[in-house]
Design an enzyme around this catalytic site. Structure first.
Site, PDB file in Angstrom:
ATOM      1  N   THR A  45       2.091   4.730  -1.188  1.00  0.00           N
ATOM      2  CA  THR A  45       2.424   4.921  -2.320  1.00  0.00           C
ATOM      3  C   THR A  45       2.864   6.455  -2.458  1.00  0.00           C
ATOM      4  O   THR A  45       3.589   6.708  -3.301  1.00  0.00           O
ATOM      5  CB  THR A  45       1.313   4.686  -3.496  1.00  0.00           C
ATOM      6  N   TYR A 133      -6.308  -1.096   7.206  1.00  0.00           N
ATOM      7  CA  TYR A 133      -5.223  -1.456   6.176  1.00  0.00           C
ATOM      8  C   TYR A 133      -4.150  -2.546   6.416  1.00  0.00           C
ATOM      9  O   TYR A 133      -3.466  -2.342   7.606  1.00  0.00           O
ATOM     10  CB  TYR A 133      -4.419  -0.224   5.653  1.00  0.00           C
ATOM     11  N   LYS A 161      -8.855  -1.934   3.922  1.00  0.00           N
ATOM     12  CA  LYS A 161      -8.178  -2.293   2.597  1.00  0.00           C
ATOM     13  C   LYS A 161      -7.394  -3.412   2.954  1.00  0.00           C
ATOM     14  O   LYS A 161      -6.557  -3.457   3.737  1.00  0.00           O
ATOM     15  CB  LYS A 161      -7.198  -1.015   2.362  1.00  0.00           C
ATOM     16  N   ILE A 203      -8.501   0.323  -3.660  1.00  0.00           N
ATOM     17  CA  ILE A 203      -7.363   1.536  -3.411  1.00  0.00           C
ATOM     18  C   ILE A 203      -6.262   1.091  -4.216  1.00  0.00           C
ATOM     19  O   ILE A 203      -5.494   0.331  -3.942  1.00  0.00           O
ATOM     20  CB  ILE A 203      -6.982   1.603  -2.169  1.00  0.00           C
TER      21      ILE A 203
END
Length: 292
Positions: A45, A133, A161, A203
C-alpha cells in the site's frame, strides 16, 4: 504492538511524485490520535514497487523520525530475490523499527521449500522480528499452512499477515504453531471473522481513512465483544470492499485526499489516478461509513 489495527500506510506524494514529509507527518499524527496499534511503512500500500531502494529506506527512516516513539513502526522489506530481501531488512537492524513485514517472493513463484529457505535465510541475517506475508492474489504464490508451521519454529519469525481471505487458514495455521505466534488478517472485509476464529488483528488498508473505527473494532473483538464490533464492521463493509474497486493503493490514496489527510492522490507509473466511476464508488462508501 503486533496486534489490533495496524495500518498499511500510504506513502503521500506531492504533484511531482516526490514523497511529502508534511503529509506523512499529518498521517502519522492522525494514527497516533486515533488508536492505531502500529504503522507498516513502505509495504504494498506504501508503493514499495515504485520507490527506489534509497527512497524506500528514506521513507522508513522519515516515518521513524516523525513518529518519534509515539507509535511502533514496522518496515516492509520483501523482495523476490532472497539476497535483496536480506539487504533491505539489514538496513533497518538498528534503526528503531520494531519488526519487518516480508512478503512471499512474487512472479518467480518458488516451491514451498523455496519459501521456507527464503524466509529462513532472512531470519538468520537479522535479529528483528519477522512478519511473514502471504498474498497469493498479488504474488502468484501461496504459502501453505505447513510451511508457516515450519517457519514459526524459527525464533524471530513471530507472525503472519494472511491475506488469502480464506478463513479456514486461521484454524489450519493455529494447529501448527505455538500459542504465542501472531495471526494477522490482511483482508479488511474478513478481518473480524478472522479475529473471531482466533486471529489477533489486521494489517489494514481501511485504517488509512477509518483509523478510530478500525482500532475500536479490533479492541472490541479482543475483548470478545463481537456483537458490538460487528456494528462497526457492517458500517465499514462497503468501504472494505470498494477500496479495491481499482488496484490498491489507487482508491485509498484518493480517499485520503478526499478526507484532507493528504494534499494529492499522486501515484507513480504504472499506477494511474482513480477513474471518475471509481471515485464515485469510493465516495459513496466513505459516506456510508460516516466519514464524508
Amino acid at each position: 504492538m503486533f496486534t489490533g489495527s495496524i495500518v498499511a500506510l500510504v506513502t503521500p506524494m506531492d504533484e511531482k511524485g516526490n514523497v511529502s514529509r508534511s503529509c506523512l507527518k499529518k498521517l502519522i499524527d492522525y494514527h497516533v490520535a486515533n488508536g492505531t496499534s502500529a504503522i507498516v511503512s513502505v509495504g504494498t500500500t506504501g508503493e514499495s514497487a515504485t520507490l527506489s531502494h534509497d527512497e524506500h529506506g528514506d521513507v522508513v527512516m522519515m516515518t521513524l523520525e516523525l513518529a518519534d516513539g509515539r507509535i511502533p513502526v514496522i518496515a516492509g522489506t520483501g523482495a523476490n530475490a532472497t539476497a535483496e530481501a536480506i539487504s533491505l531488512t539489514q538496513r533497518f537492524n538498528d534503526s528503531g523499527v520494531v519488526g519487518c513485514l516480508t512478503v512471499t517472493p512474487y512472479y518467480n513463484r518458488p516451491t514451498q521449500e523455496g519459501l521456507f529457505q527464503h524466509f529462513k535465510a532472512i531470519a538468520e541475517h537479522t535479529d528483528l522480528p519477522q512478519i511473514l506475508y502471504n498474498v497469493p492474489s498479488r504474488t502468484g504464490c501461496d504459502m501453505l499452512p505447513e510451511t508457516v508451521g515450519r517457519l514459526a519454529e524459527i525464533k524471530n519469525i513471530i507472525a503472519i499477515k494472511e491475506a488469502t481471505g480464506n478463513l479456514t487458514r486461521v484454524h489450519q495455521i493455529k494447529e501448527l504453531v505455538s500459542d504465542d505466534f501472531i495471526l494477522l488478517s490482511g483482508d479488511d472485509a474478513s478481518a473480524l471473522d478472522f479475529m473471531q476464529l482466533g486471529g489477533h488483528g489486521v494489517i489494514s488498508v481501511t485504517a488509512n481513512v477509518a483509523a478510530r473505527d478500525m482500532a475500536d473494532m479490533c479492541k472490541l473483538a479482543a475483548e470478545g465483544q463481537f456483537t458490538e464490533a460487528r456494528v462497526i464492521n457492517q458500517r465499514l463493509m462497503p468501504l472494505h470492499n470498494k477500496l479495491f474497486v481499482e488496484p490498491n493503493p489507487i482508491p485509498v490514496k484518493w480517499a485520503c485526499k478526499a478526507l484532507g489527510l493528504v494534499a494529492t492522490d499522486t501515484l507513480r507509473l504504472p499506477m494511474t489516478p482513480i477513474t471518475d466511476n471509481g471515485r464515485d464508488i469510493v465516495k459513496a462508501a466513505l459516506q456510508h461509513a460516516g466519514l464524508l
